[in-house]
Every structure is written in C-alpha cells, then in structure tokens.
Design an enzyme around this catalytic site. Sequence first.
Site, short mmCIF file in Angstrom:
data_model
loop_
_atom_site.label_atom_id
_atom_site.label_comp_id
_atom_site.label_asym_id
_atom_site.label_seq_id
_atom_site.Cartn_x
_atom_site.Cartn_y
_atom_site.Cartn_z
N GLY A 86 35.54 -3.78 80.12
CA GLY A 86 35.33 -2.05 79.74
C GLY A 86 35.35 -1.42 82.06
O GLY A 86 34.39 -2.43 82.35
N GLN A 134 41.12 -6.38 72.80
CA GLN A 134 39.57 -5.90 72.00
C GLN A 134 38.86 -5.20 71.46
O GLN A 134 39.25 -4.82 72.08
CB GLN A 134 38.55 -6.70 73.42
CG GLN A 134 37.75 -6.99 73.75
CD GLN A 134 36.98 -5.45 74.15
OE1 GLN A 134 36.81 -5.35 74.56
NE2 GLN A 134 35.66 -5.48 73.17
N THR A 162 34.98 -8.47 69.53
CA THR A 162 33.73 -9.47 70.69
C THR A 162 32.63 -8.84 69.49
O THR A 162 32.17 -8.43 68.86
CB THR A 162 33.78 -8.36 71.31
OG1 THR A 162 34.63 -8.30 72.34
CG2 THR A 162 32.18 -8.81 72.10
N HIS A 282 29.55 -13.89 77.59
CA HIS A 282 29.80 -12.10 77.60
C HIS A 282 29.41 -12.40 79.29
O HIS A 282 29.28 -11.54 80.13
CB HIS A 282 29.20 -10.69 77.13
CG HIS A 282 29.95 -10.02 77.13
ND1 HIS A 282 30.17 -9.45 75.99
CD2 HIS A 282 30.23 -8.82 77.93
CE1 HIS A 282 30.86 -8.56 75.95
NE2 HIS A 282 30.05 -8.18 77.74
N ASP A 313 35.68 -18.72 78.13
CA ASP A 313 35.08 -18.03 79.08
C ASP A 313 33.58 -18.05 80.08
O ASP A 313 33.23 -18.09 79.42
CB ASP A 313 35.62 -16.81 79.15
CG ASP A 313 34.76 -15.37 79.07
OD1 ASP A 313 33.43 -15.82 78.54
OD2 ASP A 313 35.22 -14.57 78.27
#
Length: 374
Positions: A86, A134, A162, A282, A313
Amino acid sequence: MGLFGPPALISVDDSRARAKRRVPKFAFDFIDGGAGAENGLRRNSSAFQNELLQPFALENTDREIVTKRRFLDQDWQLPFGVAPMGLAGLAWAGMDQHLAAAAEKFGAPYVASTPSTAALEDLKTIAPNSGWFQLYVGRSEEIVQDLILRAETAGYDTLVVTADVPRPGKRRRDLRNKFGLPLKIGPRMIADVLTHPQWALNLLKTGVPGFANLAQYADPGASTASLAELMASQSSGRLDWDLLQKIRQRWRKKLILKGISAAENVAKAMEIGVDAVIVSNHGGRQLDGAPATLHALKEIRSQIGDAYPLAVDGGVRSGEDILKACNAGADFVFLGRPFLYAVAAQGPQGADNVFAMLKDELVNAMVQTGRPIL
Ligand SMILES: Cc1cc2nc3c(=O)[nH]c(=O)nc-3n(C[C@H](O)[C@H](O)[C@H](O)COP(=O)(O)O)c2cc1C
C-alpha cells in the site's frame, strides 16, 4: 546484464542506498521501517543470511537452467513475485504501474494491494496474466463486498486475504517523522520534500498519490480527518475464521491467506478450503517479536507435509535467498521492499532491472549448487 558492461543493478543493498538519497526521509522511512525496535525486520533477513547453500561440484553446469515454477495451476517464468504494498506511490510516483508492467513482462505474479496508489482495475489491465488482488477485510462489510465484486469484475482470478493486520503496527520511525493519516505537513516535511527535487517533480507530474481503490467510498466533501479514519478502518479490522469461511464461499476462484506463521493456522486454512498460504509477518511491520519467516516456513512445512502450497516473504534480498526459501519448502517466494528500492533508485527502468538482477542471481546460485531445475 552483459559480462563486460556494467551491471544495470548490482544488489538490493545498492539500490536501497540510492533510494535513501533520492526519497524524502519521511517516505523512505515509511517503506523501509518496521514495528517496534525493528528486531523483527532484521530477524527476517538475518535468518536468510545465516542459512547456507550446499555447493555440489561438477554437475555439468552447461545444461539449461530452468527457473520456471507452477503455482496454483499457473505456469510462471520465475519462482518469485511482487508482494502487495500500500501507498507504494509515495516512494516513487507511478510505482504500482511500473512494478505491475515489469511482473507481466517477466512472467511473475504482481499483487495489487487494497490501499494501493493505483486503481485495481487499471493494474489488472497492465498485468492481465500476472495480477492478483490483496484484500484487507476492514470494518465496513459493504466496502469489503464491493472490493470483492470489483476484483471479480476486473478479471482477477486470485484473491490474497491478509491476516496479520488486526490493527496497525507501531512504527517508531513514522511516529518520529510525524508521518500518519491525515498527513500533517509541517516545516520539517516541506524541507524534506524540497531537498529531494527529483522525487517532488516526479510527483508533480502524476499528482499526489492517494488511495485509489478506497477514495470512492468516502463522502464527497469529507474532511481529511474522516477520510483518514475510513482508510484506517478499511486497512485492518474484524477478520476471523468465520468471516474467512464466508469469503471462501463467496470467492470461488483461487484464495490465498497471507500473514501466517503458525502451523495450526495453516491447518485451519486448509480445512476451510483456502488454496495456499503465504508465510509472512508483513516484513516485520506489525509485531516486532514475530519469528523469522524462513524459520516459520521450515516449522510449518515439517508439520503439514509436502503437498499443501506454501509461499513465503520477508527479508528475501537476493537470488540466493530465493533458492534458500525454495530449499526450505517454499513453492513460491515474494519480495516487498527490494522492488520499491529499485524503482526509487532508478525510476521505471528499476522495475525491469530488479527482476533481471534477481533472476540472474538465482540462475547463478542454481549453477553454483549444481541444480539445473528448481
Ligand atoms: C511499504 C509497504 C507497504 C505494505 N503494504 C501492504 C499491504 O497493503 N497489504 C499487505 O498484505 N502487505 C503489505 N505489506 C507487506 C508486504 O506485502 C510483504 O509482506 C513484506 O514487505 C515482505 O517483506 P520484505 O519487504 O522484507 O520483502 C507492505 C510492505 C511494505 C514495505
């Protein structure tokens, strides 16, 4: 990247250093920073640094090296893609569009984020084969339902929900820089912008980045404070297992759950019929004490077996790291900040360059370890 010419991009560290010089401090800190004392942020990448790759010699490295991967019934040219981010347009204007175009060109997934600075419909046009969406399950049921409908109408076939933002993380750098919503522009921020003219000029060309997907839900003429409240309430909220099950019933195409680090949560996701999980914290932006994602991945893989699709990730900074993640049981790998650094460092060309660099490093690591196929 020719053997005799200078490489277009040398490393993620190099592009991070260049991005730091070109982007105002408040914006660089927003993309670069993590929660709390940033131990979690460092833990993610140290886990990769401390992981080793075993070289196997004399394995006929003239063979063709195949970096392709099949993931969720789709063939990808690369085993890695762009994680959802974002406000990416704050790091460099046009960021979302440049990354979506590069992912499409390189045959890798690009995940458009709910609070992205380009509209999900436009991003799907730029990345028709690569684009995923997402979803943040925010407080307004109506907005969540509308975002799902819009994703469906735009032609997305993969929805990434998420799970790791039950509320915003505490990010000290943002607090120190007084960077928050609504944006309060003080003298320090003005000086920060004026001393980064290339960034500012670029922004003037494209306009100040906003929340392209969410802006339409604000009342016309709403104050910036109430707009900020809407954004905050739609970026975190009330997701629980019941609601996830309802989303599963509503969204019949591919569904991925992102932001999981516990094996029992993966088991629950499997039970509900979620198609894959992205092991993630995150990028250390939520809970400073969260385990390194590489370690969480290994633990989960050892508990659930080989069959269920897992991606990871957090802290992946090179082609060698991508290979390490695959060795640890990842079917797919995502990177976040390295893509932002590259475009902030080099402009649009940075998006292609970072894909090319990571691919080249991955191929190199495969050759060095005597592994022609991923
Ligand atoms: C600037 C920024 C914005 C992000 N925004 C989102 C988001 O909107 N949705 C989401 O699921 N994850 C978001 N993330 C997390 C990333 O998707 C990803 O999990 C993380 O960046 C991976 O770690 P890495 O940056 O070390 O590669 C964001 C990360 C960054 C750096």
